[in-house]
Design an enzyme around this catalytic site. Sequence first.
Site, PDB file in Angstrom:
ATOM      1  N   CYS A  82       0.831  -1.207   0.000  1.00  0.00           N
ATOM      2  CA  CYS A  82       0.000   0.000   0.000  1.00  0.00           C
ATOM      3  C   CYS A  82       0.869   1.262   0.000  1.00  0.00           C
ATOM      4  O   CYS A  82       1.402   1.630  -1.032  1.00  0.00           O
ATOM      5  CB  CYS A  82      -1.003  -0.037   1.156  1.00  0.00           C
ATOM      6  SG  CYS A  82      -2.346   1.165   0.956  1.00  0.00           S
ATOM      7  N   HIS A 126      -3.674  -4.958   0.694  1.00  0.00           N
ATOM      8  CA  HIS A 126      -3.169  -5.342   2.014  1.00  0.00           C
ATOM      9  C   HIS A 126      -3.196  -6.860   2.179  1.00  0.00           C
ATOM     10  O   HIS A 126      -4.126  -7.414   2.782  1.00  0.00           O
ATOM     11  CB  HIS A 126      -4.009  -4.684   3.111  1.00  0.00           C
ATOM     12  CG  HIS A 126      -3.708  -3.239   3.289  1.00  0.00           C
ATOM     13  ND1 HIS A 126      -2.734  -2.779   4.159  1.00  0.00           N
ATOM     14  CD2 HIS A 126      -4.224  -2.141   2.696  1.00  0.00           C
ATOM     15  CE1 HIS A 126      -2.676  -1.457   4.095  1.00  0.00           C
ATOM     16  NE2 HIS A 126      -3.571  -1.045   3.214  1.00  0.00           N
ATOM     17  N   GLU A 149      -1.694  -8.639   4.216  1.00  0.00           N
ATOM     18  CA  GLU A 149      -1.686  -9.021   5.637  1.00  0.00           C
ATOM     19  C   GLU A 149      -3.089  -9.101   6.231  1.00  0.00           C
ATOM     20  O   GLU A 149      -3.283  -9.635   7.333  1.00  0.00           O
ATOM     21  CB  GLU A 149      -0.817  -8.052   6.448  1.00  0.00           C
ATOM     22  CG  GLU A 149      -1.462  -6.748   6.852  1.00  0.00           C
ATOM     23  CD  GLU A 149      -1.593  -5.720   5.741  1.00  0.00           C
ATOM     24  OE1 GLU A 149      -2.139  -4.638   6.003  1.00  0.00           O
ATOM     25  OE2 GLU A 149      -1.134  -5.991   4.605  1.00  0.00           O
TER      26      GLU A 149
END
Length: 229
Positions: free
Chosen positions: A113, A207, A209
């Site tokens: 990002c 993202h 994660e």
Amino acid sequence: MPKPLIGVTTYLEQARWGVWDLPAALLPAGYPRLVRESGGLAALLPPDEPDAAAEVVSRLDGLVIAGGADVEPVRYGAAPDPRTGPPARERDAWELALIEAALAAGTPLLGICRGLQLLNVALGGTLVQHLDGHTGAVGVMGRHPVVPVPGTRYAALVPETASVPTYHHQCVDILGKNLTVSAHAPDGTVEAVELPSPAWVLAVQWHPEMGEDTRVMRGLVAAARERMG
């Protein structure tokens, strides 16, 4: 063989826990989880003096530039849009120095990002300061498809169109020097960029994660392991 040591940059924020309300270096737990699930060891890298970046990178096998605040527009020669968030100058300076050190050393690098945006700026590119449709509600991830560009490193990792968790309101405008676009959103927004081989440098606008797909991080960890010999 030892697991690769992957440095992950952190936020620097005022935070509360227990009885404390103090400045803190912090990071969403999804980042170290993703590194661990991908076969690496995570080391958190709070903002430091930029002069220390080369020494820090020399001790790492791979580097992740994490998400977070908007890059200060002065870094790419622009006036701030009213919708651009407050600057995180310590992070900008530190993470730009880390990117420069990693590129110079050939250390595998993954931007996430803000990390994509900062990599683009580090290589002379610029950013669109506001776009709609790439977040959910405030503080809630959105989702949208990402389409890989055939023949790229990203496409080798994720060959199909994938639905990804996303939360950003800025994106690439002018592409940085030597970067290749390796994925798009359906609206044409640049969603991944990379540098050509032999460097292992990849950055994604979403993202990972916040999801379950480990393939991008596994690519970084594999490159870090190969570099370890």
